[in-house]
Enzyme design. Structure first.
Site, PDB file in Angstrom:
ATOM      1  CG  PHE A   7     -23.845 -12.579   3.826  1.00 38.72           C
ATOM      2  CD1 PHE A   7     -22.576 -12.109   3.800  1.00 38.72           C
ATOM      3  CD2 PHE A   7     -24.249 -12.758   5.211  1.00 38.72           C
ATOM      4  CE1 PHE A   7     -22.041 -11.361   4.863  1.00 38.72           C
ATOM      5  CE2 PHE A   7     -23.847 -11.919   6.150  1.00 38.72           C
ATOM      6  CZ  PHE A   7     -22.468 -11.398   6.140  1.00 38.72           C
ATOM      7  CG  ASP A   8     -23.655 -13.893  -3.658  1.00 41.62           C
ATOM      8  OD1 ASP A   8     -24.697 -14.765  -4.270  1.00 41.62           O
ATOM      9  OD2 ASP A   8     -22.570 -14.013  -4.216  1.00 41.62           O
ATOM     10  CB  ALA A   9     -23.429 -18.612  -1.528  1.00 45.25           C
TER      11      ALA A   9
END
Length: 226
Positions: A7-9
């Site tokens: 995931f990106d944040a």
């Protein structure tokens, strides 16, 4: 189908409101930060992020240059303003709707989860701890620490090494930004899912494997493929 999801944040798992963070931070200096101030800030900040992602400047240069004008006005160091901004962003942070339900579901399905973020260490670590999300993700790779940012394939290769080099066909990259998250995942030969919050159209040269308008919609997609 997927053993790992990266995931990106910012704006993927967590709400990221630059303006609210700046208003919160500047109030501590007795400044009423306006939308006009924000537009002026963004005119400096956005090009710096492009330079950072292209490795033309360092994380430290980005963090200080974006606050230099305000540092001069307030007679405070740009480093201090950046520190205060990241602290304010951590204080107001919230997980996006559906984020907790999604990671709980993936954990129940024994899917491993990692994070690759171009955000900065101070904010990312504090936010993961405060929200309790730190327990779901390992590794957490922060571009500031590595000196390489998405979409550079090297940050993905480094992360995959930390993940014991799984079959790339079993890894999905999820993010909200086409130019860093999705292009980076494609560069690394991974399937991708674009969190398309605003129902935008992707360019012909960046084609995600999946699209979802929300994390709930992503959960529905994953329920059909896991």
């Amino acid at each position: 189908m997927y053993q790992w999801i990266i995931f990106d944040a910012d704006d993927t798992l967590f709400h990221f409101d630059n303006f609210a963070g700046l208003v919160h931070m500047m109030a501590k200096y007795g400044v009423e930060f306006t939308e006009r101030d924000f537009n002026d800030y963004q005119s400096i900040n956005k090009p710096l992020w492009v330079e950072y992602q292209n490795q033309a400047i360092t994380a430290e240069q980005l963090q200080t240059r974006r606050f230099q004008t305000w540092a001069d006005k307030l007679s405070v160091s740009a480093q201090q303003l950046n520190h205060d901004f990241l602290q304010s962003m951590a204080e107001i942070c919230q997980a996006l709707p559906g984020a907790k339900e999604l990671v709980d579901y993936l954990e129940s399905q024994k899917v491993n989860m990692a994070i690759i973020t171009n955000g900065f260490t101070q904010l990312q670590k504090t936010r993961l701890e405060r929200t309790g999300f730190h327990r779901y993700f390992s590794p957490v790779v922060i571009s500031e620490q590595l000196g390489i940012a998405k979409p550079n394939r090297k940050i993905f290769d480094h992360t995959l090494t930390l993940m014991d080099n799984p079959d790339r066909s079993k890894v999905l990259m999820v993010g909200d930004t086409l130019a860093s998250d999705i292009l980076g995942g494609i560069n690394a030969e991974l399937d991708t899912c674009w969190i398309n919050h605003h129902n935008d159209v992707h360019p012909e040269h960046i084609i995600p494997t999946y699209q979802a308008r929300s994390l709930l919609e992503l959960k529905n997609i994953l329920e059909s493929v896991l």
